[in-house]
Design a protein around this motif. Sequence first.
Motif: not given
Length: 242
Positions: A153-165
């Motif tokens: 998780d520390g590598f990513f500025e943002r995390v978007f799942g399949g329900d994000a959009f």
Amino acid sequence: MSPSSLNSIDFDSTRFDAAIVDLDGTTIDTLGDFAVALNRMLEDLGLATLPRERIELMIGKGSEHLILSALQYVAAADGADAPAALVRAQAQFERGWERYQHHYLAINGQHAAVYPGVVEGLRALRDRGLKLACLTNKPTAFAKPLLAQKGLDGFFERVFGGDAFERKKPDPLPLLKTCEALGTQPARTLMIGDSSNDARAARAAGCPVLLVTYGYNHGEPVRAVDADGFVDSLAELAAPRR
């Protein structure tokens, strides 16, 4: 990087401001989690379970698609024709979705492992100044805890799942929205994935795309997919340029 591994992508970090990285089949091997949760769901519904090899072919288009595909397959195996199998699957979906979520949240990450070379590859991208986002069709409630559990998780500025959009990959909308969130242009944002879903989304969004050769591509040869390059390990991104 050798041309044979990266094809038309010459990995020069000045070409990119960011990278969008897929989760299932790209950073983490989650087939074990899918198989356990899905088969426990089928057992709850009094249905026959499926082998891992069959489940692997259904991965990549989101949990809803996975569940519906599994229910249709079981119905067809029971003798239903295609229209009847779909009707039966749709009737079972709501209960199946509830049981699947219950089981997946209970075992999330227990039967999954980070692919070799992923940490090295992500570290190389970050050290070269690229912004990183994880974009997956997996529900956000599954994705974020999994990344944290595996120390990614520390590598990513943002995390978007399949329900994000409103729509999932292979639609380009999730990539365009992720670029917007990162403040980058699609042409300077590298998509890293494992399947035709990722490649199709990237092409439509205007992002260059790099595919790994070891993930889930619906049973089709990944090197036949229209992509800018292929790597056998993300650790190749950490290798010195030749």
